[in-house]
Design an enzyme around this catalytic site. Structure first.
Site, mmCIF file in Angstrom:
data_model
loop_
_atom_site.group_PDB
_atom_site.id
_atom_site.type_symbol
_atom_site.label_atom_id
_atom_site.label_comp_id
_atom_site.label_asym_id
_atom_site.label_seq_id
_atom_site.Cartn_x
_atom_site.Cartn_y
_atom_site.Cartn_z
ATOM 1 N N HIS A 55 -14.259 -1.276 6.242
ATOM 2 C CA HIS A 55 -13.301 -1.780 6.857
ATOM 3 C C HIS A 55 -13.750 -2.425 8.192
ATOM 4 O O HIS A 55 -14.539 -2.021 8.933
ATOM 5 C CB HIS A 55 -12.172 -1.129 6.994
ATOM 6 C CG HIS A 55 -10.740 -1.546 7.421
ATOM 7 N ND1 HIS A 55 -10.333 -1.748 8.570
ATOM 8 C CD2 HIS A 55 -9.936 -2.072 6.825
ATOM 9 C CE1 HIS A 55 -9.200 -2.232 8.729
ATOM 10 N NE2 HIS A 55 -8.942 -2.347 7.497
ATOM 11 N N ASN A 60 0.817 -1.268 0.072
ATOM 12 C CA ASN A 60 0.058 0.187 0.058
ATOM 13 C C ASN A 60 0.855 1.102 -0.105
ATOM 14 O O ASN A 60 0.349 2.343 0.279
ATOM 15 C CB ASN A 60 -0.865 0.043 1.185
ATOM 16 C CG ASN A 60 -1.755 -1.158 1.337
ATOM 17 O OD1 ASN A 60 -2.332 -1.463 0.300
ATOM 18 N ND2 ASN A 60 -1.918 -1.806 2.460
ATOM 19 N N LYS A 113 -0.293 3.834 4.578
ATOM 20 C CA LYS A 113 -0.464 3.608 3.192
ATOM 21 C C LYS A 113 0.493 4.730 2.132
ATOM 22 O O LYS A 113 1.479 4.421 2.447
ATOM 23 C CB LYS A 113 -1.849 3.639 2.616
ATOM 24 C CG LYS A 113 -2.563 2.316 2.985
ATOM 25 C CD LYS A 113 -3.490 2.088 3.924
ATOM 26 C CE LYS A 113 -3.822 0.707 4.577
ATOM 27 N NZ LYS A 113 -4.942 0.672 5.196
HETATM 28 C C1 LIG Z 1 -5.580 -0.256 6.296
HETATM 29 C C2 LIG Z 1 -6.848 0.224 6.941
HETATM 30 C C3 LIG Z 1 -7.126 0.622 8.159
HETATM 31 C C4 LIG Z 1 -6.450 0.405 9.211
HETATM 32 O O1 LIG Z 1 -5.316 1.055 9.271
HETATM 33 P P1 LIG Z 1 -4.163 0.739 10.031
HETATM 34 O O2 LIG Z 1 -3.322 1.807 10.390
HETATM 35 O O3 LIG Z 1 -3.230 -0.229 9.201
HETATM 36 O O4 LIG Z 1 -4.300 -0.205 11.353
HETATM 37 C C5 LIG Z 1 -8.563 1.183 8.346
HETATM 38 N N1 LIG Z 1 -9.357 1.504 7.421
HETATM 39 C C6 LIG Z 1 -9.146 1.141 6.256
HETATM 40 C C7 LIG Z 1 -10.181 1.671 5.024
HETATM 41 C C8 LIG Z 1 -7.710 0.522 5.626
HETATM 42 O O5 LIG Z 1 -7.750 0.325 4.749
#
Ligand SMILES: *Cc1c(COP(=O)(O)O)cnc(C)c1O
Length: 383
Positions: free
Chosen positions: A133, A47, A236
């Protein structure tokens, strides 16, 4: 059944359904390339949309931050884990995105959990897109509030759930760009629905922030929508980890009183915050990286149009190929690995039953040749 028996039977079931998950340790990782067991692969699973995880300025910021602040924050932000570095970065984020306040969290998972668990009370209604999510959905399921889900990006399905209520508040939840489908939410229409129902809109823009919009301000800026609560994550496009919740002044103060994920958990290290602050500066000026990524997306979409797999209406860096059966998706991923392409088969419950997929993520670090190699391997594996 003993604990041991129960665990073993659960594992056997995972195996039977081709759902068994295992991790593989890489020995080397440099943006577009990743090395496992002595072999190098082109990486289409990360990502790290702009390649910032390897950016020299971010690495230097982390090193300098550690020299200045040490490596740990030593406590919760409510005790002594909150430095001037944290305070300054929260202000930078709030100004950048046009909110009163920003609060830092150690992950997007905990940010979503914290917001939903702190807000949702017994008489309230949480309304979520079906494909939100799990960090949002899980918190909503555990909340005392009622959870209802609407069909993915479907405004008429949503409006049926947003009927007049006698008591309690309503929180409407969506993602900016959906993490497993890669499509965008119709944010203006959702904001409209929320306004009419007197609800608040919460947007998790994990995959839009840094990548979309003016200076990388994300999906909301592109669609000219200001949600009541915006969650952005730093694992990401920021190339690092952590998250922030952007909100009104009073909501921030409320979360500082009631968000257990902030109160009872060690704060993110200041050196990481210094890195994120540098990442933000890079991102604001990264038009060239965003343009490169858009080029790669266009290149892939044009080249993939004749692939015999179901594609989804995605214009984003997330380009899923819907395969269906878990076993078929696993076999395809293995075939691609033989050709030096690293892709992960994504299976339920991460995605709905029967929609196992290869989730391709494109990055600004990929070259035109890399995209050609991916396409060749996909056409080769499909036949
Ligand atoms: C990756 C992701 C998360 C989680 O974030 P982290 O910082 O990796 O815990 C939450 N919501 C969405 C939409 C994601 O893609």
């Amino acid at each position: 059944m003993s604990w041991q028996q129960r665990i073993e039977s659960a594992l056997a079931q995972q195996q039977e359904k081709d759902l068994f998950r295992r991790r593989q340790a890489y020995e080397h990782h440099q943006g577009r390339e990743i090395q496992f067991a002595g072999r190098s692969y082109l990486n289409f699973s990360s990502n790290d949309y702009l390649g910032l995880s390897q950016h020299p300025a971010l690495i230097a910021a982390w090193q300098q931050g550690a020299a200045q602040w040490g490596v740990g924050s030593t406590s919760s932000g409510h005790i002594i884990g909150y430095s001037q570095e944290h305070q300054q970065f929260e202000q930078e984020l709030a100004t950048w995105l046009g909110f009163d306040r920003a609060l830092l969290f150690i992950s997007g998972y905990s940010a979503n959990q914290a917001v939903i668990s702190a807000l949702g009370q017994k008489s309230d209604l949480l309304v979520a897109d079906k494909l939100c999510h799990i960090s949002m959905l899980e918190a909503a399921m555990q909340s005392a509030a009622q959870l209802k889900r609407f069909q993915h990006n479907d405004i008429s399905s949503l409006s049926r759930l947003l009927t007049a209520r006698e008591s309690g508040e309503t929180l409407l939840m969506t993602e900016g760009i959906f993490s497993m489908d890669g499509d965008s939410a119709p944010l203006a229409a959702l904001a409209n629905q929320a306004r009419q129902a007197g609800a608040w809109l919460m947007v998790d823009d994990a995959h839009g922030i840094g990548v979309m919009g003016d200076e990388g301000r994300g999906s909301c800026q592109v669609q000219q929508v200001k949600p009541d609560i915006l969650v952005v994550t730093f694992g990401k496009a920021f190339g690092c980890s952590g998250a922030a919740v952007l909100c009104h002044d009073s909501t921030a103060d409320y979360l500082l009183q009631y968000a257990r994920h902030l109160i009872y958990s060690t704060m993110m290290p200041a050196a990481q915050v210094a890195t994120l602050s540098t990442a933000l500066q890079v991102i604001r000026q990264a038009c060239h990286l965003r343009a490169r990524l858009q080029n790669n997306i266009r290149h892939f979409c044009e080249g993939a149009s004749a692939l015999p797999f179901q594609r989804l209406p995605s214009n984003s860096a997330i380009q899923p190929l819907i395969i269906g059966e878990n076993q078929v998706a696993l076999t395809l991923a293995a075939r691609l690995r033989e050709q030096g392409i690293w892709l992960t088969a994504i299976r339920p419950p991460t995605v709905p039953q029967g929609s196992a997929r290869l989730r391709i993520t494109l990055s600004a670090t990929h070259s035109n040749e890399d995209i050609e190699r991916l396409l060749e391997a996909l056409y080769g594996s499909a036949s």
